[in-house]
Design a protein around this motif. Structure first.
Motif, short mmCIF file in Angstrom:
data_model
loop_
_atom_site.label_atom_id
_atom_site.label_comp_id
_atom_site.label_asym_id
_atom_site.label_seq_id
_atom_site.Cartn_x
_atom_site.Cartn_y
_atom_site.Cartn_z
N SER A 139 0.82 -1.20 0.00
CA SER A 139 0.00 0.00 0.00
C SER A 139 0.86 1.26 0.00
O SER A 139 0.56 2.23 -0.70
N VAL A 140 1.95 1.23 0.77
CA VAL A 140 2.82 2.40 0.86
C VAL A 140 3.49 2.68 -0.48
O VAL A 140 3.65 3.85 -0.87
N LEU A 141 3.88 1.65 -1.20
CA LEU A 141 4.52 1.85 -2.50
C LEU A 141 3.62 2.62 -3.46
O LEU A 141 4.10 3.39 -4.30
N GLY A 142 2.30 2.41 -3.34
CA GLY A 142 1.38 3.12 -4.21
C GLY A 142 1.08 4.53 -3.74
O GLY A 142 0.80 5.42 -4.55
N VAL A 143 1.15 4.75 -2.41
CA VAL A 143 0.77 6.05 -1.85
C VAL A 143 1.93 7.03 -1.85
O VAL A 143 1.72 8.24 -2.01
N ARG A 144 3.16 6.55 -1.68
CA ARG A 144 4.29 7.46 -1.47
C ARG A 144 4.58 8.35 -2.67
O ARG A 144 5.26 9.37 -2.53
N GLU A 145 4.09 8.00 -3.86
CA GLU A 145 4.32 8.82 -5.05
C GLU A 145 3.16 9.75 -5.37
O GLU A 145 3.16 10.40 -6.41
N GLU A 146 2.16 9.79 -4.49
CA GLU A 146 1.03 10.69 -4.72
C GLU A 146 1.47 12.16 -4.62
O GLU A 146 2.47 12.48 -3.97
N VAL A 147 0.69 13.04 -5.23
CA VAL A 147 1.05 14.46 -5.30
C VAL A 147 1.13 15.06 -3.90
O VAL A 147 2.04 15.85 -3.60
#
Length: 233
Positions: A139-147
């Motif tokens: 989950s973190v891998l997908g969230v950490r690149e959010e704007v």
């Protein structure tokens, strides 16, 4: 499920008798008005022991999943956010735990720590920690690149603030689902370990221990009970 949880919370109030009230004259009675589920080999009321056993099994399950949730989520957050060598070290350690079958790893932990409800919760928690670590990391891998994460980093927000205020809340839904699933399996794992004589110890009631005692009583000649501990040895 709600009924079982309420029974576990108000166990002493709902139990018609004490779980360890022995009456040898009433041993191995069939269900009746005075003993709706019958009695065991020592004359103890089975319904009362099932109600008290629900409290023990659910308490161990919640403690185990709580331990795995805290430790596994922390490992997954660090591995997913920092990546590189931090991710490699932490995830390879989780892979080492994954290499062992769940019950075998729990038995190994109990062999070192000794049997008992507290050690059973710890053993099950260690078994489930890699699951929470992997779910959190994904989950973190997908969230950490959010704007919004990159914006917080650009204005000088600390890593701790980014992890706790932005990443963890948005990575929480899969973790919550995994928690609900793991609770059910943790109760089954506690019952399995108690059945083997490694979990809750007599005379405390536990669903797995009661199954072991019932199986030992029914398989012994003349209904004479044998010790559940002898089954595991």
């Amino acid at each position: 499920m709600l009924a079982i949880v309420l029974i576990a919370i108000f166990d002493d109030t709902l139990a018609p008798e004490g779980p360890n009230d022995i009456d040898v004259a009433e041993r191995l009675q069939s269900p009746s008005w005075s003993h709706p589920f019958g009695t065991d080999d020592l004359g103890r009321d089975i319904l009362s022991r099932i109600i008290l056993g629900a409290s023990v099994s659910l308490k161990v399950g919640f403690l185990a999943v709580g331990f795995a949730l805290v430790v596994g989520t922390l490992i997954g957050l660090l591995a997913g956010y920092y990546g590189r060598w931090v991710d490699d070290v932490l995830m390879r350690f989780m892979d080492m735990l994954f290499a062992f079958p769940a019950v075998l790893l729990a038995i190994a932990v109990l062999a070192v720590r000794g049997p008992g409800s507290g050690n059973t919760a710890l053993a099950i928690g260690i078994v489930y920690t890699p699951i929470f670590a992997r779910v959190t990391r994904a989950s973190v891998l997908g969230v950490r690149e959010e704007v919004y994460v990159r914006a917080s980093r650009s204005v000088g927000a600390s890593d701790w603030r980014i992890l706790t205020r932005h990443i963890l809340p948005n990575a929480a839904p899969p973790i919550i689902v995994q928690t609900s699933i793991s609770l059910a399996f943790a109760v089954l794992a506690e019952a399995a370990l108690s059945f083997l004589g490694l979990g809750t110890q007599p005379p405390d009631p536990s669903w797995g221990l009661m199954l072991a005692e019932g199986a030992a009583t029914s398989s012994s000649p003349g209904g004479s009970p044998s010790s559940p501990g002898s089954r595991s040895s």
